[in-house]
Scaffold this motif. Structure first.
Motif, short mmCIF file in Angstrom:
data_model
loop_
_atom_site.label_atom_id
_atom_site.label_comp_id
_atom_site.label_asym_id
_atom_site.label_seq_id
_atom_site.Cartn_x
_atom_site.Cartn_y
_atom_site.Cartn_z
N UNK A 273 0.83 -1.20 0.00
CA UNK A 273 0.00 0.00 0.00
C UNK A 273 0.87 1.25 0.00
N UNK A 274 2.00 1.23 0.70
CA UNK A 274 2.89 2.38 0.70
C UNK A 274 3.46 2.62 -0.69
N UNK A 275 3.81 1.54 -1.39
CA UNK A 275 4.31 1.70 -2.76
C UNK A 275 3.21 2.30 -3.64
N UNK A 276 1.98 1.85 -3.47
CA UNK A 276 0.87 2.40 -4.26
C UNK A 276 0.69 3.89 -3.96
N UNK A 277 0.94 4.30 -2.73
CA UNK A 277 0.84 5.71 -2.39
C UNK A 277 1.88 6.53 -3.17
N UNK B 136 4.16 13.95 -0.68
CA UNK B 136 3.65 12.61 -0.94
C UNK B 136 4.36 11.54 -0.14
N UNK B 137 5.49 11.88 0.46
CA UNK B 137 6.22 10.89 1.26
C UNK B 137 5.92 11.00 2.75
N UNK B 138 5.01 11.86 3.13
CA UNK B 138 4.69 12.04 4.55
C UNK B 138 3.87 10.88 5.10
N UNK B 139 4.12 10.55 6.33
CA UNK B 139 3.31 9.64 7.13
C UNK B 139 3.06 8.30 6.47
N UNK B 140 4.04 7.75 5.82
CA UNK B 140 3.87 6.43 5.25
C UNK B 140 4.59 5.42 6.10
N UNK B 141 4.06 4.22 6.14
CA UNK B 141 4.67 3.17 6.92
C UNK B 141 4.03 3.06 8.29
N UNK B 142 4.55 2.14 9.07
CA UNK B 142 3.98 1.90 10.39
C UNK B 142 4.84 2.60 11.45
N UNK B 143 4.19 3.20 12.41
CA UNK B 143 4.82 3.81 13.57
C UNK B 143 5.88 4.84 13.18
N UNK B 144 5.51 5.78 12.33
CA UNK B 144 6.45 6.82 11.92
C UNK B 144 6.45 7.96 12.92
N UNK C 113 7.09 12.00 13.67
CA UNK C 113 7.03 13.29 12.98
C UNK C 113 8.14 14.19 13.48
N UNK C 114 8.71 14.96 12.57
CA UNK C 114 9.77 15.89 12.93
C UNK C 114 9.48 17.25 12.32
N UNK C 115 10.43 18.13 12.43
CA UNK C 115 10.28 19.49 11.92
C UNK C 115 10.08 19.48 10.40
N UNK C 116 10.79 18.62 9.69
CA UNK C 116 10.65 18.54 8.24
C UNK C 116 9.22 18.15 7.85
N UNK C 117 8.60 17.26 8.62
CA UNK C 117 7.21 16.87 8.33
C UNK C 117 6.26 18.05 8.48
N UNK C 118 6.50 18.88 9.47
CA UNK C 118 5.67 20.07 9.67
C UNK C 118 5.87 21.04 8.50
#
Length: 130
Positions: A39-43, A72-80, A82-87
């Motif tokens: 599913x992450x690859x499909x994203x 498009x690479x934000x919040x993908x995968x399990x148990x990620x 968040x950092x300043x770059x994500x904001x």
């Protein structure tokens, strides 16, 4: 996963529960079919297709295209985590979509052609063309 780990602490103790979760986490969380990874690859693929389509249609310029692809690479995968770059990327995604949303609400987005011209010898797909 978290609930299971906490439930194992009482009967097994903290050390044994930690060892069990660390040893079997991948097998328990992803399973044999690796559905979350697929599913992450499909994203990623879907983000790329949407970005190309939006750029080719003139909806996104180069700057908005770059921000959309990065976000498009934000919040993908399990148990990620968040950092300043994500904001920063989330703010960038807002910079992409807020002006587009305002244009839609003001009804200034150009309409798509209602009826396409089919190629010679071909009929349009009714599923896609209405």
């Amino acid at each position: 996963m978290d609930h299971t780990a906490f439930q194992l602490i009482e009967p097994l103790g903290l050390e044994r529960a930690t060892q069990l979760m660390m040893a079997d986490y991948t097998d328990i969380s992803y399973g044999p079919l690796r559905v979350p990874i697929t599913a992450a690859f499909a994203l990623y693929a879907g983000t790329a297709v949407l970005a190309i389509g939006a750029f080719r249609s003139g909806t996104f310029g180069t700057g908005r295209l770059a921000l959309f692809l990065l976000a498009g690479s934000l919040w993908t995968g399990a148990l990620k985590e968040s950092g300043l770059l994500d904001v920063v990327l989330s703010v960038g995604l807002c910079a992409v979509f807020v002006p587009l949303g305002i244009r839609v609400l003001r009804d200034t987005v150009p309409e798509l052609r209602g009826q396409g011209v089919p190629a010679a010898g071909r009929r349009p797909l009714r599923i896609l063309s209405g």
